[in-house]
Write a protein that holds these residues in place. Structure first.
Motif, PDB file in Angstrom:
ATOM      1  N   GLU A 140      67.873  48.607 103.820  1.00 30.79           N
ATOM      2  CA  GLU A 140      68.084  47.755 104.988  1.00 30.79           C
ATOM      3  C   GLU A 140      66.606  47.584 105.572  1.00 30.79           C
ATOM      4  N   LEU A 141      65.897  48.794 105.582  1.00 31.00           N
ATOM      5  CA  LEU A 141      64.587  48.758 106.145  1.00 31.00           C
ATOM      6  C   LEU A 141      63.980  47.560 105.536  1.00 31.00           C
ATOM      7  N   ALA A 142      63.774  47.329 104.149  1.00 31.04           N
ATOM      8  CA  ALA A 142      63.099  46.396 103.395  1.00 31.04           C
ATOM      9  C   ALA A 142      63.479  45.080 103.909  1.00 31.04           C
ATOM     10  N   ASP A 169      56.237  66.821 112.518  1.00 30.93           N
ATOM     11  CA  ASP A 169      56.686  66.737 114.071  1.00 30.93           C
ATOM     12  C   ASP A 169      57.293  65.196 113.833  1.00 30.93           C
ATOM     13  N   VAL A 170      58.565  65.276 113.645  1.00 32.75           N
ATOM     14  CA  VAL A 170      59.487  64.206 113.403  1.00 32.75           C
ATOM     15  C   VAL A 170      59.426  63.246 114.299  1.00 32.75           C
ATOM     16  N   ASP A 171      59.827  63.753 115.782  1.00 35.70           N
ATOM     17  CA  ASP A 171      60.130  62.979 116.862  1.00 35.70           C
ATOM     18  C   ASP A 171      58.865  62.036 117.117  1.00 35.70           C
ATOM     19  N   LYS A 172      57.619  62.652 117.117  1.00 32.11           N
ATOM     20  CA  LYS A 172      56.335  61.997 117.412  1.00 32.11           C
ATOM     21  C   LYS A 172      56.302  61.155 116.519  1.00 32.11           C
ATOM     22  N   ALA A 173      56.605  61.304 115.263  1.00 32.48           N
ATOM     23  CA  ALA A 173      56.443  60.277 114.001  1.00 32.48           C
ATOM     24  C   ALA A 173      56.987  59.115 114.320  1.00 32.48           C
ATOM     25  N   PHE A 174      58.415  59.189 114.532  1.00 38.04           N
ATOM     26  CA  PHE A 174      59.336  58.186 115.172  1.00 38.04           C
ATOM     27  C   PHE A 174      58.462  57.182 116.213  1.00 38.04           C
ATOM     28  N   THR A 175      58.026  57.667 117.193  1.00 39.48           N
ATOM     29  CA  THR A 175      57.488  56.936 118.288  1.00 39.48           C
ATOM     30  C   THR A 175      56.321  56.101 117.926  1.00 39.48           C
ATOM     31  N   GLU A 176      55.926  56.441 116.634  1.00 35.23           N
ATOM     32  CA  GLU A 176      54.669  55.695 116.061  1.00 35.23           C
ATOM     33  C   GLU A 176      54.923  54.788 114.682  1.00 35.23           C
ATOM     34  N   CYS A 177      56.431  54.625 114.902  1.00 35.28           N
ATOM     35  CA  CYS A 177      56.875  53.862 113.513  1.00 35.28           C
ATOM     36  C   CYS A 177      57.164  52.413 114.012  1.00 35.28           C
ATOM     37  N   ALA A 178      56.835  51.594 113.111  1.00 35.37           N
ATOM     38  CA  ALA A 178      57.131  50.375 113.465  1.00 35.37           C
ATOM     39  C   ALA A 178      58.580  49.863 113.272  1.00 35.37           C
ATOM     40  N   TYR A 179      59.112  50.450 112.398  1.00 34.66           N
ATOM     41  CA  TYR A 179      60.538  50.183 111.560  1.00 34.66           C
ATOM     42  C   TYR A 179      61.325  51.635 111.785  1.00 34.66           C
ATOM     43  N   VAL A 180      62.443  51.493 112.589  1.00 38.55           N
ATOM     44  CA  VAL A 180      63.190  52.654 112.668  1.00 38.55           C
ATOM     45  C   VAL A 180      64.636  52.328 112.262  1.00 38.55           C
ATOM     46  N   LEU A 181      65.370  53.153 111.594  1.00 37.75           N
ATOM     47  CA  LEU A 181      66.856  52.799 111.367  1.00 37.75           C
ATOM     48  C   LEU A 181      67.449  53.969 111.230  1.00 37.75           C
ATOM     49  N   GLU A 182      68.674  53.989 111.917  1.00 38.42           N
ATOM     50  CA  GLU A 182      69.542  55.377 111.839  1.00 38.42           C
ATOM     51  C   GLU A 182      71.047  54.743 111.527  1.00 38.42           C
ATOM     52  N   LYS A 183      71.595  55.660 111.002  1.00 38.10           N
ATOM     53  CA  LYS A 183      73.066  55.078 110.508  1.00 38.10           C
ATOM     54  C   LYS A 183      73.831  56.306 110.161  1.00 38.10           C
ATOM     55  N   LYS A 238      68.042  59.054 109.737  1.00 39.72           N
ATOM     56  CA  LYS A 238      67.254  58.133 110.547  1.00 39.72           C
ATOM     57  C   LYS A 238      65.800  58.113 109.559  1.00 39.72           C
ATOM     58  N   ILE A 239      65.476  57.015 109.272  1.00 39.38           N
ATOM     59  CA  ILE A 239      64.067  56.787 108.728  1.00 39.38           C
ATOM     60  C   ILE A 239      63.363  55.764 109.248  1.00 39.38           C
ATOM     61  N   GLY A 240      61.992  56.191 109.419  1.00 38.63           N
ATOM     62  CA  GLY A 240      60.973  55.473 110.208  1.00 38.63           C
ATOM     63  C   GLY A 240      59.806  55.211 109.269  1.00 38.63           C
ATOM     64  N   LEU A 241      59.333  54.007 109.383  1.00 39.49           N
ATOM     65  CA  LEU A 241      58.266  53.202 108.446  1.00 39.49           C
ATOM     66  C   LEU A 241      57.073  53.128 109.268  1.00 39.49           C
ATOM     67  N   ASP A 242      55.785  52.993 108.891  1.00 38.23           N
ATOM     68  CA  ASP A 242      54.773  52.363 109.780  1.00 38.23           C
ATOM     69  C   ASP A 242      54.870  50.999 109.467  1.00 38.23           C
TER      70      ASP A 242
END
Ligand SMILES: Cc1cc2nc3c(=O)[nH]c(=O)nc-3n(C[C@H](O)[C@H](O)[C@H](O)COP(=O)(O)OP(=O)(O)OC[C@H]3O[C@@H](n4cnc5c(N)ncnc54)[C@H](O)[C@@H]3O)c2cc1C
Ligand code: SF4
Lengths: 787, 331
Positions: free
Chosen positions: A389-391, A179-193, A307-311
């Motif tokens: 960039e996320l790093a 569940d990608v959308d749900k996972a993103f809402t729980e991420c601390a860092y999100v970046l999209e390009k 778009k990548i999300g990290l906890d």
């Protein structure tokens, strides 16, 4: 599972590695001296008695037009012209993916790109053939030219490039895992390009060439061609010519590079065969360089959103990927490339939730297809840059972020890709240590930078492109007292070095020396079946087949030797041209003597070995469960690599120079380390071209502006950096000889490593390729204004 | 690509060559190293009935020094020029320019005479017949309109030779020999600025370039820099030659000649930029003024893959860089 048991039942990895005497050695390439001396025979060098020349009339006027009329009468009347050919005479469609095959030997009804072939002639010499082309009159009715994939989709209501492809879309697909959308809402860092890659060609040295000889007496067709895929070519030739496959023989003379560009049939091949059948004479068709650009089949232009999300600890939680692939005029490898881009977001990191929405769109350009690292290079560019960039957002080193998420042996991705073995972490560590990345990154003076990127690639595919269960590679081994050891396989040596590594592997498996093995490749009649040189599959697949075939020969020899030595066959070992008892080393006999005895008593020794890759979709043979997942992207094993590029950006001229590359690769057991090094260095040059120099340019009407190697700028040796390539210690115990791949994995990290290094140098993140000096200057100016 | 059919003539002496040139005027081409001409023939830019080879004219080869003058035979290869101790020592800027041409495979064939006679180039012109057949012929190819500018009867093709700028900066002269005898003229007068017929003999005149003479006293320092897309094979995007005459090291500039290739239909001398330096010391502000002036003096047109504003920028950067290096000035 189809894994072959480890040799002689040993388990310990290091123990097995030490045993190798032929595998793991940097022996010189067996095909090198001939090539260096200029003695290798390419298709273009060949002539046959009575041979005539075929040339293709191409559409120069339009990139999209209905063919109203073709009048060949004047051409046919020209003395010296033997035959003319138009598309209607061979309307059967060809294409490597049977479900989407939509190309014809020559255009039928309409042309869909500038330079498409509309007619062909056979004449006694090239001059006459060319003169005849000028006499062919073609009337066209121009159609709207769609060059941009988004415009093509938008205007599909008004103009379809292919009647049967609504929306001007070849194919589209969604692959959702977790569940990608749900996972993103729980991420601390999100970046999209958004990212866009460029329109690049393989630029192999030898243009396509085909020589066909049809025998009207027995209906047998012999085709010599510069191809990577003799089998798929064979199959499609049979479809187009409506001749059974067993009446067609495909032979490869020396092939001057392919890189995917010869990874499907080419119009030169169909036209040579059709004209030969029509004239009853051998016909040769050799492309000029601009024809290589017209027929193209290079890398897909990708418009990507990632778009990548990290906890909060930096673990990847989700990847969302949207990709519009501009595929040009025909289908080719399109569907496969498209799904590969979708599959490539699942590795080399652990990604618990992933979604890919992809579509491959038709435009009026020369068709895109397979190109070294197919489907991987584009998403890798996006992913490795985003992670960098996320790093930065997290305030950690990109190395730390990447090693934290790196996959390990035994990993199963959420889309069911299974990674039996990975030394990816070792690749990252080695490259970082050897380059001094951590000491340099973020600390170099303005204008100098260092960038890191990782990558991976498949080592063979799981399925044939048409429905079939047959083994993907078979080898026939023949041992006798005259020829020694001969290995027959219809595989394609395209310069990647398979002849040498197959000799090494066969020698290893038979306990002899690699010089003792004759390798007969590239002939569908002389060789046992092989699928082709693509997907970095051959070392693995041939290795497995060789082991199976050799085991049978060895067994026969041991049985004969046991009588000669007076001990049990299962206690014998074969090594270094000797057969000896593992327990009583005095009991030793020359390998050749046993061969002699064997041939004298039971006749020549032959055996055949096969390889079928494990299938990972459908019913799992062991558990009986239904396995879900994409069928594209599966591979028996995967190679990994890391590259660290150091760049110098000239702040005044915008010129970027890559000054040093430190690479570390996990190619499994290197069969020939020198060849691995060559592949890696070649890969760096290859991908650096796309990053900084190469681009096919079109004018607003879709006409190619630079279809020559003078105007299409591949890097030269002067652009090459210092390269430190390292083969990390690796051995995949599930693989024959522990091998993986190195021919395509090493192109993956190059582009993002350069882009990350440029960011480190000047603080600009490029998202479009190629990064030319003019773009750099513009970006620097913009940055200055913003500061 | 194949060559068109032609007859190959190999005169043994200069005296034999001139009558041949006259006899076949308009239907022939002179061939020296052939590195440029053969490409043009394959592309069918020319289809001469005769190729008149200069390869036997030994008198046109070689380098010598006499009375403060270096004389170079036009058939001397660029490899020969760039490797000659005399040139490396006394005219290092020329050695550099010759070395920058093409690639190591070309220079042992390519001659300095052929280089000076190089036809102008354009992305719409230097293409295969097939490529060009997709469009109407442009002015240079005998048509009406220029595809770069859309103007009629005008060609803006670009002079892209590497060696001429240095030689013009060094105030070299050339000797032309034809049926009327010989004439000596400054090299800069050899170039017409007309893209269709860029030099005095480019229109198929029955004249040969037979000598290049370079005075050694005209300058105290000369340098050539080339910017290209790749460091081998490629023609210059921009090439800048500067020759300076300083009254003493780091002293006052008595004369400055700045000549640029790749930016116009002939090697372009930035005369005003040169004047900005004359009578001045080598100081950063004058150097900057000269480089700005040079950039303003050129009018590049988009005849290759690079835009005019980028070329202007390169000229600004490169002119300043060379003068600083020649004048011993730090950044
Ligand atoms: C891939 C490639 C890259 C190149 N890169 C460069 C580059 O970077 N810089 C550059 O300057 N050039 C470059 N060139 C162009 C060319 O190779 C050189 O300019 C070379 O010096 C031409 O010399 P040549 O002897 O081969 O001339 P040719 O090809 O023999 O002749 C060129 C022209 O000069 C005429 N000519 C030759 N000699 C005489 C004479 N003595 N009298 C009258 N007319 C004469 C010929 O008729 C012809 O029109 C390149 C060419 C190629 C193919
Ligand atoms: S500048 Fe114009 S006329 Fe001259 S060669 Fe180019 S397109 Fe032709």
């Amino acid at each position: 599972m189809n894994y072959k048991p480890a040799p002689e039942g040993f388990a310990g990895v290091s123990l097995m590695k030490e045993k190798f005497t032929q595998v793991g050695k940097s022996v010189p390439r067996v095909d090198a001296p001939q090539k260096v001396k200029g003695e290798a025979i390419y298709t273009g060098d060949m002539t046959l008695p009575g041979m005539v020349y075929g040339k293709i009339k191409r559409c120069t006027e339009y990139a999209h037009a209905i063919i109203k009329k073709i009048d060949c009468s004047k051409a046919l009347a020209l003395p010296g012209v033997l035959a003319v050919l138009t598309g209607d005479e061979a309307p059967n469609k060809w294409g490597i993916v049977p479900q989407s095959a939509n190309e014809t030997a020559l255009a039928v009804g309409k042309v869909r790109f500038h330079g498409e072939g509309v007619a062909a002639v056979a004449a006694v010499d090239e001059e006459t053939a060319e003169a005849a082309l000028d006499l062919i009159e073609v009337a066209y009715e121009p159609l709207p030219v769609l060059l941009d994939p988004f415009e093509s989709m938008e205007r599909a209501g008004e103009m379809l490039i292919h009647e049967d492809s609504p929306g001007n879309i070849l194919h589209a697909g969604d692959q959702v895992y977790g569940d990608v959308d749900k996972a993103f809402t729980e991420c601390a860092y999100v970046l999209e390009k958004e990212f866009r890659t460029s329109y690049v060609n393989h630029a192999f040295l030898e243009p396509h060439s085909a020589l066909a000889s049809y025998d009207p007496q027995n209906g047998q067709l012999h085709l010599w061609a510069s191809s990577q895929v003799p089998h798929y070519l064979h199959r499609q030739m049979s479809n187009v010519l409506e001749i059974p496959m067993n009446k067609i023989r495909v032979t490869l003379p020396t092939v001057g590079g392919g890189f995917g560009g010869k990874g499907e049939a080419a119009s030169s091949e169909f036209i040579a065969c059709l004209l030969s059948r029509k004239t009853g004479r051998p016909v040769k068709v050799t492309f000029e360089r601009n024809e290589v650009f017209f027929t193209h089949k290079g890398r897909h232009i990708c418009y990507m959103k990632m778009k990548i999300g990290l906890d909060k600890n930096g673990y990847i939680q989700a990847v969302d990927f949207d990709n519009t692939l501009d595929g040009g005029a025909y289908a080719g490898w399109g569907v496969v490339v498209m799904f590969y881009t979708a599959s490539m977001i699942h590795l080399p990191y652990k990604v618990p939730n992933a979604r890919a929405r992809v579509r491959r769109v038709y435009t009026n350009k020369p068709t895109c297809g397979a190109m070294r690292g197919l489907g991987g290079v584009q998403p890798r560019f996006a992913m490795e840059c985003l992670l960098d960039e996320l790093a930065e957002m997290m305030g950690v080193s990109p190395y730390e972020l990447k090693i934290k998420n790196a996959v390990e042996s035994g990993h199963t991705a959420i889309n069911n890709l299974y990674v039996p073995h990975s030394e990816y972490k070792k690749c990252l560590q080695t490259a970082v240590e050897k380059s001094g990345y951590l000491e340099k990154h973020g600390k170099l003076p303005f204008g100098k930078g260092i960038g890191l990127a990782g990558g991976y690639y498949i080592s063979g595919t799981a399925y044939t492109l048409y429905q079939s269960y047959k083994p993907h590679t078979s080898v026939l081994l023949r041992v006798d007292t005259e020829g020694g050891v001969t290995l027959h396989c219809a595989a394609a040596e395209i310069g990647q070095g398979c002849t040498t590594v197959m000799a090494q592997m066969a020698a290893e498996a038979l306990g002899i020396r690699y010089e003792d093995v004759h390798i007969v490749l590239g002939d569908t009649e002389l060789g046992a079946f092989d699928l082709g040189s693509f997907a970095s599959r051959l070392t693995y697949a041939a290795g497995a087949a060789i082991k199976e075939a050799a085991a049978e020969i060895n067994q026969k020899l041991k049985e004969v030797a046991s009588g000669m030595l007076g001990c049990r066959a299962d206690q014998l070992a074969i090594k270094d041209r000797k057969i000896y008892s593992m327990y009583e080393t005095k009991k030793t006999i020359e390998w050749e003597k046993v061969v002699q005895a064997c041939v004298n008593s039971v006749g020549a020794l032959t055996s055949i070995g096969h390889y079928s890759p494990p299938r990972r979709k459908g019913i799992d043979l062991i558990s009986g469960n239904r396995v879900q997942g994409a069928n594209i992207g599966h591979s028996p094993t995967f190679g990994f690599s890391c590259q660290i590029h150091e760049v110098d950006v000239d702040l005044e001229t915008g010129r970027i120079r890559v000054t040093k590359v430190t690479e570390a690769g996990d190619c499994g057991q290197a069969v020939n380390p020198m060849s691995v090094e060559g592949q890696v260095e070649g890969s760096i040059m290859f991908a650096m071209g796309q990053a900084l120099y190469e681009e096919i340019k079109l004018d607003e009407n879709g006409k190619l502006l630079n279809p020559s190697l003078h105007d299409y700028k591949t890097p030269t040796v002067m652009e090459m950096p210092e390269m430190d390539t390292n083969i990390v210690d690796s051995y995949d115990p599930t693989a024959p000889f522990g091998v993986k791949e190195t021919g395509e994995g090493a192109v993956q990290p190059t582009i993002p490593a350069i882009v990350n290094a440029i960011d480190d140098a000047i603080g600009v993140r490029f998202t479009e390729l190629p990064i030319t000096p003019e773009k750099v200057l513009k970006a620097l100016k913009k940055k200055k204004e913003a500061d | 690509m194949r060559l068109p059919k032609f007859q190959y003539l190999e005169p043994a002496t200069l005296a034999e060559t001139i009558p041949l040139l006259m006899e076949h005027q308009g239907r022939s081409k002179v061939i020296a190293g052939g590195t440029d001409l053969l490409v043009a023939l394959k592309q069918r830019l020319h289809t001469p009935a005769y190729l008149i080879s200069l390869s036997n004219l030994a008198a046109l080869k070689g380098i010598r020094e006499e009375d403060g003058m270096v004389t170079i035979g036009p058939l001397t290869t660029l490899e020969g020029v760039s490797a000659a101790p005399l040139i490396r020592e006394k005219l290092p800027g020329l050695a550099q320019a010759a070395w920058e041409v093409g690639s190591p495979l070309l220079r042992p064939m390519a001659t300095i005479g052929g280089n000076l006679c190089l036809d102008n180039r354009c992305r719409f012109y230097n293409q295969s017949l097939f490529w060009r057949s997709a469009r109407q012929p442009c002015c240079k190819a005998g048509g009406k309109v220029c595809h770069v500018t859309n103007k009629e009867n005008a060609c803006f093709s670009t002079y892209s030779g590497d060696v001429a700028p240095v030689l013009i900066a060094l105030q070299a002269e050339i000797k032309l020999v034809g049926s009327q005898g010989e004439r000596i003229l400054p090299l800069e007068q050899f170039y017409t600025g007309d893209g269709r017929r860029p030099n005095l003999i480019g229109g198929g005149e029955a004249e040969l370039l037979t000598e290049i003479r370079i005075p050694l006293s005209s300058h105290t320092g000369c340098m050539y820099k080339k910017y290209r897309l790749r460091d081998s094979i490629d023609f210059p995007v921009v090439g800048v030659a500067v020759a300076l005459r300083l009254d003493q090291p780091q002293g006052i500039c008595r004369e400055a000649k700045i000549v640029i290739t790749g930016v116009g239909s002939r090697p372009v001398e930035a005369t005003q930029a040169g004047e900005k330096l004359t009578g001045r010391e080598m100081r950063p502000e004058f150097i900057l003024a000269a480089s700005e002036t040079a950039a303003a003096e050129i009018h590049p047109v988009r005849t290759d893959q690079v835009g005019p504003s980028f070329k202007r920028h390169l000229v600004r950067v490169m002119v300043a860089e060379i003068i600083r290096e020649l004048g011993g000035v730090d950044r």
